[in-house]
Design a protein around this motif. Structure first.
Motif, PDB file in Angstrom:
ATOM      1  N   SER A 197       0.830  -1.202   0.000  1.00  0.00           N
ATOM      2  CA  SER A 197       0.000   0.000   0.000  1.00  0.00           C
ATOM      3  C   SER A 197       0.868   1.257   0.000  1.00  0.00           C
ATOM      4  O   SER A 197       2.018   1.241   0.464  1.00  0.00           O
ATOM      5  CB  SER A 197      -0.908   0.010   1.229  1.00  0.00           C
ATOM      6  N   PRO A 198       0.336   2.388  -0.510  1.00  0.00           N
ATOM      7  CA  PRO A 198       1.108   3.636  -0.508  1.00  0.00           C
ATOM      8  C   PRO A 198       1.563   4.060   0.885  1.00  0.00           C
ATOM      9  O   PRO A 198       2.643   4.636   1.029  1.00  0.00           O
ATOM     10  CB  PRO A 198       0.127   4.642  -1.120  1.00  0.00           C
ATOM     11  N   SER A 199       0.770   3.783   1.918  1.00  0.00           N
ATOM     12  CA  SER A 199       1.176   4.140   3.276  1.00  0.00           C
ATOM     13  C   SER A 199       2.427   3.376   3.692  1.00  0.00           C
ATOM     14  O   SER A 199       3.343   3.940   4.306  1.00  0.00           O
ATOM     15  CB  SER A 199       0.040   3.851   4.257  1.00  0.00           C
ATOM     16  N   LEU A 200       2.468   2.094   3.340  1.00  0.00           N
ATOM     17  CA  LEU A 200       3.661   1.309   3.656  1.00  0.00           C
ATOM     18  C   LEU A 200       4.853   1.767   2.818  1.00  0.00           C
ATOM     19  O   LEU A 200       5.990   1.750   3.286  1.00  0.00           O
ATOM     20  CB  LEU A 200       3.384  -0.180   3.416  1.00  0.00           C
ATOM     21  N   VAL A 201       4.586   2.191   1.595  1.00  0.00           N
ATOM     22  CA  VAL A 201       5.667   2.711   0.755  1.00  0.00           C
ATOM     23  C   VAL A 201       6.271   3.962   1.386  1.00  0.00           C
ATOM     24  O   VAL A 201       7.503   4.111   1.464  1.00  0.00           O
ATOM     25  CB  VAL A 201       5.147   3.028  -0.658  1.00  0.00           C
ATOM     26  N   GLU A 202       5.412   4.867   1.849  1.00  0.00           N
ATOM     27  CA  GLU A 202       5.901   6.083   2.489  1.00  0.00           C
ATOM     28  C   GLU A 202       6.710   5.751   3.741  1.00  0.00           C
ATOM     29  O   GLU A 202       7.745   6.357   4.018  1.00  0.00           O
ATOM     30  CB  GLU A 202       4.721   6.989   2.855  1.00  0.00           C
ATOM     31  N   TYR A 203       6.235   4.779   4.493  1.00  0.00           N
ATOM     32  CA  TYR A 203       6.947   4.347   5.706  1.00  0.00           C
ATOM     33  C   TYR A 203       8.326   3.795   5.356  1.00  0.00           C
ATOM     34  O   TYR A 203       9.349   4.152   5.961  1.00  0.00           O
ATOM     35  CB  TYR A 203       6.098   3.297   6.411  1.00  0.00           C
ATOM     36  N   LEU A 204       8.368   2.925   4.327  1.00  0.00           N
ATOM     37  CA  LEU A 204       9.642   2.317   3.941  1.00  0.00           C
ATOM     38  C   LEU A 204      10.628   3.347   3.404  1.00  0.00           C
ATOM     39  O   LEU A 204      11.846   3.194   3.561  1.00  0.00           O
ATOM     40  CB  LEU A 204       9.391   1.234   2.883  1.00  0.00           C
TER      41      LEU A 204
END
Length: 559
Positions: free
Chosen positions: A273-280
């Motif tokens: 998900s984009p949220s996990l992408v931002e986190y990573l």
């Protein structure tokens, strides 16, 4: 410390995190899409916040439990279902088969067909001659020759074998083996795109004759071979240097991210998900690569169903979905709108196609014309995979359709069950993504009336004499320049008929542990070809240390 954990530790009580308050205040309620109102947007951010917090806690508490892998491990959402290139249709199977087998042709980064096993000439408009540049060994020890090429394509063209790729290659009239390294295809009609159709992996003729089960036991001549597989992993061996690469099944994207951060896997690609992408993107252990994608995501309809066969209903659905809001608020702008199968930079794309406008009032008017209103709402079933992000997208579309009076029931399934239902026509609505689309034969494969499964991939059972005629007229042209206007006219027809509602092209994303692996690259269609170049840095370090140790011993001996 990891940023999310800091937020948690510094909070004296459970309250709305500051980064959520800042994002919320940046947009007024009226500016949010009706399918993404403030309560939904806020709930999504809260969900993401606590998900990332849980990931952080698990990472900290469990970070010492795992032992380091002994080879490259690639975390994937699904494993290949079919190792036989004659029958594989899911994206993962096709990507892995491209590593296990070699075809006459392959595509370069510019989506142009280039020689893989063979070069070609065109002595006549309807005759192509191929000459092998290489004769690699198959995994069974036999050497590839043109009899294997002929046997492979004859098997695909055999109507009794029901290959889904038969319709694409139906232009072949005759296959002539000239000698061990030379073969000719005689076509029923001239086709300037023909070499680009010949990317299918070649199988050994002897095993084809004996009825070998390639679906479970691949025997190819590719740069990799299969070592072992089970329900949780596929282990490949790169032939050039004996490097092992394991595809590890981790269905849940959050767990996939956790395993990456803990070093249990070395890289992941897409399906996060984009949220996990931002986190990573904020984690020092990993690096993120991205590129504009060309894979086409769409909403499909079943034309054998009386409701979704109604053009007014399909058009109402198209106007009820606010794609721009979804791309901005859900994808965080890591995708772009789609109007057709091919992205605008493709030579076949029609850049003058009109974008479907978000128009709730027009959607309601169309539904009224079809006999539906608030007192008599339209009820539909929408099938999707059980992937959390895809399920979230389906829920948002469900919400937006409800705004115009369409009541949608979502049914989510594991990938195998879901894809099986779609191939069998057991659906009203569904969403999927076409991966690796490069050539115009795809139009016949997906939209021609003769391509209804198992003959092709016209899974919505779309039938149109006009579309069939445009496909056939384009195929009959001898020059690419003559075909392009007809294919562009076809794309206008498809956008009008709406066998699909075009949604978007998602960005391609790769996240990897930069201290363990290097050399991988991201592609527009998300293929796995870069596994041919990826290097395991720990192995390189070990080899250098071993070489250095041998040199020191030799020096000591000579002294």
């Amino acid at each position: 410390m990891i940023p999310v954990f800091n937020i948690l530790v510094k909070s004296q009580k459970l309250r709305r995190p500051s980064f959520l308050r800042r994002q919320e205040s940046s947009k007024s309620l009226n500016s949010l899409d009706p399918g993404l109102r403030r309560d939904d947007a806020y709930s999504q951010r809260v969900h993401d916040f606590w998900l990332l917090t849980l990931l952080t806690l698990l990472l900290i508490l469990g970070g010492c439990d795992s032992s380091p892998p002994s080879h490259i491990r690639f975390g994937v959402q699904s494993l290949p279902e079919n190792f036989d290139p004659r029958y594989a249709t899911d994206a993962v199977s096709e990507r892995v088969n491209h590593l296990l087998y070699r075809g006459l042709m392959r595509f370069d980064q510019g989506r142009r067909p280039v020689p893989d096993l063979a070069e070609w000439s065109r002595p006549q408009p309807n005759r192509y001659r191929f000459t092998l540049l290489d004769q690699p060994l198959f995994d069974d020890g036999s050497r590839l020759n043109m009899h294997d090429v002929a046997a492979t394509y004859e098997a695909i063209l055999d109507p009794e074998k029901h290959s889904p790729h038969r319709s694409t290659l139906s232009v072949i009239g005759e296959i002539r083996v000239v000698d061990e390294v030379t073969l000719e295809f005689v076509l029923k009609r001239p086709d300037p795109f023909f070499p680009s159709y010949l990317v299918t992996g070649i199988l050994p003729a002897g095993l084809l004759d004996s009825g070998h089960d390639f679906t479970q036991q691949p025997v190819g001549s590719g740069r990799f071979r299969l070592l072992e597989r089970d329900a949780s992993q596929v282990l490949l061996l790169r032939k050039s240097d004996q490097q092992k690469i394991e595809l590890v099944l981790v269905k849940d994207p959050a767990i996939r991210v956790l395993k990456l951060l803990r070093g249990e896997i070395h890289l992941i690609q897409n399906d996060i998900s984009p949220s996990l992408v931002e986190y990573l993107s904020r984690q020092p252990e990993v690096k993120l690569m991205s590129a504009a994608g060309s894979n086409f995501t769409y909403l499909g309809f079943n034309f054998d169903d009386p409701l979704t066969a109604d053009h007014r209903i399909r058009e109402a659905i198209a106007h009820a979905i606010d794609r721009e809001a979804i791309l901005h608020y859900v994808f965080h702008d890591r995708a772009r709108l789609a109007n057709a199968l091919f992205p605008p930079e493709h030579r076949l794309a029609d850049r003058e196609l009109q974008t479907i406008q978000y128009d709730q009032q027009h959607a309601r008017e169309l539904l009224s014309q079809a006999g539906f209103n608030a007192q008599h709402p339209l009820h539909l079933t929408y099938k999707t995979s059980s992937d959390p992000f895809r399920l979230r997208l389906a829920t948002i579309i469900q919400h937006q359709l409800a705004e115009v009076g369409i009541e949608v029931v979502i049914k989510s399934y594991d990938w195998g069950t879901f894809f099986g239902d779609i191939k069998n026509g057991n659906f009203q609505l569904y969403s999927l993504t076409w991966v690796g689309i490069k050539t115009p034969d795809t139009f016949r494969y997906i939209f021609h009336s003769d391509s209804i499964p198992p003959a092709g991939a016209n899974r919505g059972r779309y039938r149109s004499q006009e579309a069939d005629s445009l496909i056939e007229s384009a195929e009959a042209q001898q020059q690419i320049e003559q075909q392009i206007p007809l294919y562009q006219q076809l794309q206008k027809k498809l956008l009008s008929d709406l066998p699909y509602v075009p949604l978007w092209y998602e960005d391609q994303l790769v996240v990897y542990r930069h201290q363990q692996v290097a050399g991988y690259r991201v592609t527009t269609d998300g293929n796995y070809d870069a596994l041919e170049q990826i290097q395991w840095l720990e192995r390189v370090t070990e080899n250098l240390a071993e070489t250095s140790g041998k040199s020191s011993s030799a020096s000591a001996t000579s002294n």
